[in-house]
Design a protein around this motif. Structure first.
Motif, PDB file in Angstrom:
ATOM      1  N   THR A  61       0.951  -1.110  -0.088  1.00 14.27           N
ATOM      2  CA  THR A  61      -0.031  -0.034  -0.040  1.00 14.27           C
ATOM      3  C   THR A  61       0.867   1.302   0.006  1.00 14.27           C
ATOM      4  O   THR A  61       1.942   1.371   0.391  1.00 14.27           O
ATOM      5  CB  THR A  61      -0.997   0.175   1.264  1.00 14.27           C
ATOM      6  OG1 THR A  61      -0.073   0.243   2.485  1.00 14.27           O
ATOM      7  CG2 THR A  61      -1.710  -1.044   1.013  1.00 14.27           C
ATOM      8  N   LYS A  62       0.251   2.202  -0.458  1.00 16.84           N
ATOM      9  CA  LYS A  62       1.024   3.415  -0.842  1.00 16.84           C
ATOM     10  C   LYS A  62       1.628   4.074   0.612  1.00 16.84           C
ATOM     11  O   LYS A  62       2.720   4.810   0.521  1.00 16.84           O
ATOM     12  CB  LYS A  62      -0.066   4.579  -1.238  1.00 16.84           C
ATOM     13  CG  LYS A  62       0.533   5.986  -1.765  1.00 16.84           C
ATOM     14  CD  LYS A  62       1.522   5.873  -2.734  1.00 16.84           C
ATOM     15  CE  LYS A  62       1.828   7.122  -3.382  1.00 16.84           C
ATOM     16  NZ  LYS A  62       2.902   6.915  -4.461  1.00 16.84           N
ATOM     17  N   THR A  65       4.970   2.039   0.545  1.00 15.02           N
ATOM     18  CA  THR A  65       5.619   2.135  -0.362  1.00 15.02           C
ATOM     19  C   THR A  65       6.235   3.556  -0.696  1.00 15.02           C
ATOM     20  O   THR A  65       7.362   3.654  -1.396  1.00 15.02           O
ATOM     21  CB  THR A  65       4.982   1.625  -1.697  1.00 15.02           C
ATOM     22  OG1 THR A  65       3.970   2.388  -1.962  1.00 15.02           O
ATOM     23  CG2 THR A  65       4.595   0.134  -1.719  1.00 15.02           C
ATOM     24  N   SER A  66       5.599   4.541  -0.082  1.00 17.67           N
ATOM     25  CA  SER A  66       6.265   5.820   0.165  1.00 17.67           C
ATOM     26  C   SER A  66       7.505   6.013   0.911  1.00 17.67           C
ATOM     27  O   SER A  66       8.154   7.061   0.548  1.00 17.67           O
ATOM     28  CB  SER A  66       5.032   6.700   0.472  1.00 17.67           C
ATOM     29  OG  SER A  66       4.160   6.763  -0.666  1.00 17.67           O
ATOM     30  N   GLU A 314      -3.318   4.258   7.607  1.00 25.60           N
ATOM     31  CA  GLU A 314      -3.737   4.124   6.084  1.00 25.60           C
ATOM     32  C   GLU A 314      -5.113   4.883   5.800  1.00 25.60           C
ATOM     33  O   GLU A 314      -5.938   4.373   5.449  1.00 25.60           O
ATOM     34  CB  GLU A 314      -3.969   2.571   5.889  1.00 25.60           C
ATOM     35  CG  GLU A 314      -2.697   1.821   5.936  1.00 25.60           C
ATOM     36  CD  GLU A 314      -2.777   0.501   5.163  1.00 25.60           C
ATOM     37  OE1 GLU A 314      -2.183   0.282   4.115  1.00 25.60           O
ATOM     38  OE2 GLU A 314      -3.422  -0.420   5.754  1.00 25.60           O
ATOM     39  N   GLN A 316      -5.891   6.214   3.120  1.00 23.54           N
ATOM     40  CA  GLN A 316      -6.477   5.719   1.538  1.00 23.54           C
ATOM     41  C   GLN A 316      -7.574   4.964   1.873  1.00 23.54           C
ATOM     42  O   GLN A 316      -8.315   4.797   0.792  1.00 23.54           O
ATOM     43  CB  GLN A 316      -5.437   5.319   0.871  1.00 23.54           C
ATOM     44  CG  GLN A 316      -5.230   3.786   0.812  1.00 23.54           C
ATOM     45  CD  GLN A 316      -4.144   3.522   2.186  1.00 23.54           C
ATOM     46  OE1 GLN A 316      -3.794   4.247   3.026  1.00 23.54           O
ATOM     47  NE2 GLN A 316      -3.952   1.920   2.066  1.00 23.54           N
ATOM     48  N   GLN A 333       0.314  13.724   3.929  1.00 22.99           N
ATOM     49  CA  GLN A 333       0.236  12.670   3.321  1.00 22.99           C
ATOM     50  C   GLN A 333       1.296  11.999   2.650  1.00 22.99           C
ATOM     51  O   GLN A 333       1.731  12.638   1.499  1.00 22.99           O
ATOM     52  CB  GLN A 333      -1.139  12.561   2.643  1.00 22.99           C
ATOM     53  CG  GLN A 333      -1.748  11.170   2.402  1.00 22.99           C
ATOM     54  CD  GLN A 333      -3.167  11.201   2.060  1.00 22.99           C
ATOM     55  OE1 GLN A 333      -3.841  11.630   3.030  1.00 22.99           O
ATOM     56  NE2 GLN A 333      -3.468  10.463   0.958  1.00 22.99           N
ATOM     57  N   TYR A 334       1.786  10.862   3.146  1.00 15.78           N
ATOM     58  CA  TYR A 334       2.833  10.077   2.631  1.00 15.78           C
ATOM     59  C   TYR A 334       4.222  10.819   2.409  1.00 15.78           C
ATOM     60  O   TYR A 334       5.198  10.249   1.682  1.00 15.78           O
ATOM     61  CB  TYR A 334       2.544   9.313   1.240  1.00 15.78           C
ATOM     62  CG  TYR A 334       1.040   8.904   1.303  1.00 15.78           C
ATOM     63  CD1 TYR A 334       0.350   8.142   2.624  1.00 15.78           C
ATOM     64  CD2 TYR A 334       0.125   8.859   0.145  1.00 15.78           C
ATOM     65  CE1 TYR A 334      -0.571   7.638   2.512  1.00 15.78           C
ATOM     66  CE2 TYR A 334      -0.988   8.310   0.408  1.00 15.78           C
ATOM     67  CZ  TYR A 334      -1.494   7.772   1.531  1.00 15.78           C
ATOM     68  OH  TYR A 334      -2.769   7.208   1.614  1.00 15.78           O
TER      69      TYR A 334
END
Length: 344
Positions: A61-62, A65-66, A314, A316, A333-334
């Motif tokens: 998930t973003k 992975t960020s 998370e 998202q 965010q991220y």
């Protein structure tokens, strides 16, 4: 432009940091030989390694992975953690993890830091409508191919995730009784898990397999044992609302002690967390529950792991439960995160 990540953080005290060790060392350190009355050290803690860590989704998930894999591992180490539970999907035809470009730097960073990676191997080809024989064969092939590729990478394998939900009868049933499960479906689930275990151990004989359940679904794990499904470690998931409900409805004040009375295997709490669906519950509430429950785990010599759910929020996932589970939250965010009270 390279992203910058900022966090507020201080080392957590009194929690075990595991040094890098061999696969055989890990196996020997976590071997349970005396059941619930296993010898304790004079400090009141088990002389064997206690795995303390967190869940994450670094292969998917973003929010994860960020953040570079090495940064994630450094966050664990800074909190005194020594295990990272990750969900893994493997390719059905050859067993390779589906995102090798994400797995490789994670594995390298974990090895360098002495952090154990615990894969939750997703049963991606499981089908409740198959025969028991077909289900066993699918599980065996999945486990065989994965362990063939990664037997040197892992000691512990979490096979499947809360698969009792595939055979639990609908309605307000606790799962504490055999009668709460569809027996035909249970046998299909059991066959698949038996296959996964057999497949993994055919290629990695020293592997330690974990099957998990949650809430009052311990009966499902007992059913698997009676059905001849081999696994080495009882995995369990426990969230804050379960504490009060277990006491109110089942007169259980300490689930760690209750499970010790039911099983002779080591017990690992693979998910421990606070439900915060609306995002309005305080960080203090999260910290209070996690501190209290992890203390229970560390005071029970049969419990060998407590793994928090999870590292990052998370957002998202919107209004879903997982939006606010993290012990780190996003300030931007991220790209910029902050430690919640527990992580600080």
């Amino acid at each position: 432009m390279k992203k910058k990540f900022f966090f507020i953080f201080s080392t957590a005290s009194a929690l075990l940091l595991a040094a890098a060790c061999s696969k055989q060392d890990l196996i020997e350190e976590t071997q349970l030989t005396e059941g619930p009355s296993a010898t304790m050290s004079t400090s009141g803690k088990s002389s064997s390694t206690f795995f303390y860590g967190v869940n994450g989704h670094p292969l998917g998930t973003k929010p994860y992975t960020s953040v570079p894999a090495k940064t994630q591992i450094n966050l664990l180490k800074g909190m005194g953690m020594n295990i990272y539970r990750i969900d893994v999907q493997s390719q059905l035809d050859n067993g390779y993890i589906t995102v090798p470009h994400l797995y490789k730097p994670l594995k390298e960073a974990a090895d360098a830091a002495g952090v154990t990676l615990l894969p939750m191997l997703y049963p991606r080809d499981f089908d409740i409508n198959l025969s028991e024989r077909q289900s066993y064969e699918r599980g065996r092939v999945l486990g065989d191919r994965f362990a063939r590729r990664y037997g040197n990478d892992f000691t512990y394998y979490n096979i499947g995730n809360e698969m009792e939900l595939r055979c639990l009868l609908s309605g307000s049933l606790s799962g504490a009784s055999v009668s709460h499960y569809d027996q035909k479906k249970f046998k299909v689930v059991a066959a698949y898990l038996k296959g996964m275990n057999d497949g993994i151990k055919s290629k990695d004989p020293n592997a330690k397999t974990i099957i998990n359940a949650n809430w009052m679904h311990y009966q499902y794990l007992l059913m698997l044992e009676r059905h001849g499904v081999k696994f080495d470690i009882v995995g369990y998931h426990w969230y804050d609302e379960m504490e009060s409900l277990a006491l109110k409805n089942h007169n259980i004040s300490d689930i760690t002690q209750f499970l010790s009375s039911k099983f002779n295997k080591p017990i690992w709490f693979l998910e421990v967390g606070v439900r915060n669906k609306t995002g309005t519950r305080s960080e203090a509430e999260q910290k209070a529950f996690l501190d209290s429950f992890i203390a229970k785990c560390r005071n029970n010599p049969q419990v060998r792991a407590a793994i928090i759910y999870q590292l990052f929020d998370e957002p998202q996932k919107g209004t879903g439960l997982e939006a606010n589970y993290g012990i780190f939250k996003w300030a931007k965010q991220y790209t910029e995160y902050r430690a919640k009270s527990f992580a600080r």
